[in-house]
Design a protein around this motif. Sequence first.
Motif, PDB file in Angstrom:
ATOM      1  N   UNK A   1      21.378  53.261  21.676  1.00  0.00           N
ATOM      2  CA  UNK A   1      22.027  52.122  21.034  1.00  0.00           C
ATOM      3  C   UNK A   1      21.543  50.797  21.612  1.00  0.00           C
ATOM      4  N   UNK A   2      21.005  50.813  22.815  1.00  0.00           N
ATOM      5  CA  UNK A   2      20.558  49.595  23.480  1.00  0.00           C
ATOM      6  C   UNK A   2      19.094  49.316  23.145  1.00  0.00           C
ATOM      7  N   UNK A   3      18.868  48.713  21.980  1.00  0.00           N
ATOM      8  CA  UNK A   3      17.502  48.378  21.591  1.00  0.00           C
ATOM      9  C   UNK A   3      16.921  47.418  22.621  1.00  0.00           C
TER      10      UNK A   3
ATOM     11  N   UNK B   1       6.405  49.199   6.802  1.00  0.00           N
ATOM     12  CA  UNK B   1       6.885  49.302   8.183  1.00  0.00           C
ATOM     13  C   UNK B   1       6.595  47.960   8.838  1.00  0.00           C
ATOM     14  N   UNK B   2       7.611  47.151   9.032  1.00  0.00           N
ATOM     15  CA  UNK B   2       7.385  45.763   9.432  1.00  0.00           C
ATOM     16  C   UNK B   2       7.665  45.482  10.904  1.00  0.00           C
ATOM     17  N   UNK B   3       8.207  46.460  11.632  1.00  0.00           N
ATOM     18  CA  UNK B   3       8.517  46.223  13.035  1.00  0.00           C
ATOM     19  C   UNK B   3       8.460  47.523  13.830  1.00  0.00           C
ATOM     20  N   UNK B   4       8.316  47.377  15.132  1.00  0.00           N
ATOM     21  CA  UNK B   4       8.414  48.510  16.049  1.00  0.00           C
ATOM     22  C   UNK B   4       9.491  48.182  17.073  1.00  0.00           C
ATOM     23  N   UNK B   5      10.423  49.093  17.262  1.00  0.00           N
ATOM     24  CA  UNK B   5      11.538  48.887  18.181  1.00  0.00           C
ATOM     25  C   UNK B   5      11.486  49.935  19.291  1.00  0.00           C
TER      26      UNK B   5
ATOM     27  N   UNK C   1      11.759  41.057  24.344  1.00  0.00           N
ATOM     28  CA  UNK C   1      13.054  41.646  24.691  1.00  0.00           C
ATOM     29  C   UNK C   1      14.133  41.249  23.685  1.00  0.00           C
ATOM     30  N   UNK C   2      15.038  42.173  23.403  1.00  0.00           N
ATOM     31  CA  UNK C   2      16.151  41.920  22.497  1.00  0.00           C
ATOM     32  C   UNK C   2      17.429  41.651  23.288  1.00  0.00           C
ATOM     33  N   UNK C   3      18.373  40.985  22.656  1.00  0.00           N
ATOM     34  CA  UNK C   3      19.647  40.698  23.315  1.00  0.00           C
ATOM     35  C   UNK C   3      20.433  41.971  23.611  1.00  0.00           C
TER      36      UNK C   3
ATOM     37  N   UNK D   1      10.735  43.135  30.528  1.00  0.00           N
ATOM     38  CA  UNK D   1       9.975  44.022  29.643  1.00  0.00           C
ATOM     39  C   UNK D   1       9.072  43.200  28.728  1.00  0.00           C
ATOM     40  N   UNK D   2       7.810  43.602  28.646  1.00  0.00           N
ATOM     41  CA  UNK D   2       6.840  42.919  27.796  1.00  0.00           C
ATOM     42  C   UNK D   2       5.819  43.940  27.334  1.00  0.00           C
TER      43      UNK D   2
END
Length: 206
Positions: free
Chosen positions: A196-198, A184-188, A87-89, A98-99
């Motif tokens: 806007x709320x990642x 491609x180093x990440x998946x968001x 989870x992101x801030x 969320x996991x």
Amino acid sequence: MRRVPSRTRLAVACATAATAALLAGCGGDSAESASSSEDRTATASSSPHSGHSGDMDGMDGAAMGDPSATPANRLPDAELVEATLEPLDTRPPGMDDVAGTAWLAQSTEGTTVTVSLTGLEPGEAYMAHLHERSCSTDNGGDHFQFEKGGATTPPNEVHLMFTADESGAATTTVNNARRTGDDAVALVVHPHAAMDNRLACADFEF
């Protein structure tokens, strides 16, 4: 030629503006916001809503994910990277549980990405994109693009769209004919209604 009444033209313009506003954002810089405003909405989910995964706004649903496709972690003879979604801030309130896991596989057939999550809002739509920076750097930065500055839709970007089932879980897979390499180093993951709320991010370590 039949003239369209001015009120009708106004309504269409308003609807178009509202759609652009809904899809704008993705939490990055201004270029990122412009990119996301052009995203096409085609649903492919692991929920009963999967029947809506057809063509919307000219975008084939398979370009945005297919829950029945062979997952990346089950492809033979592929270079596989597995990453844990955290989870992101910037996540919306109430999304602390969320996991999930993301897999990125590359082979002679191109790139396959699978995402599997729990703890989502049942019945809600979500989108995931490959990003060009790590989760610790601007929450993934901008979308990864095969051709930088090119089209902001698949196949130049890798998008997954899905809807959480009644238990808040979802899994989907998307294929792309090109290899991402280690760019491609990440998946968001983002809520579709609040781009806007990642929500969560996973780092691929090659």
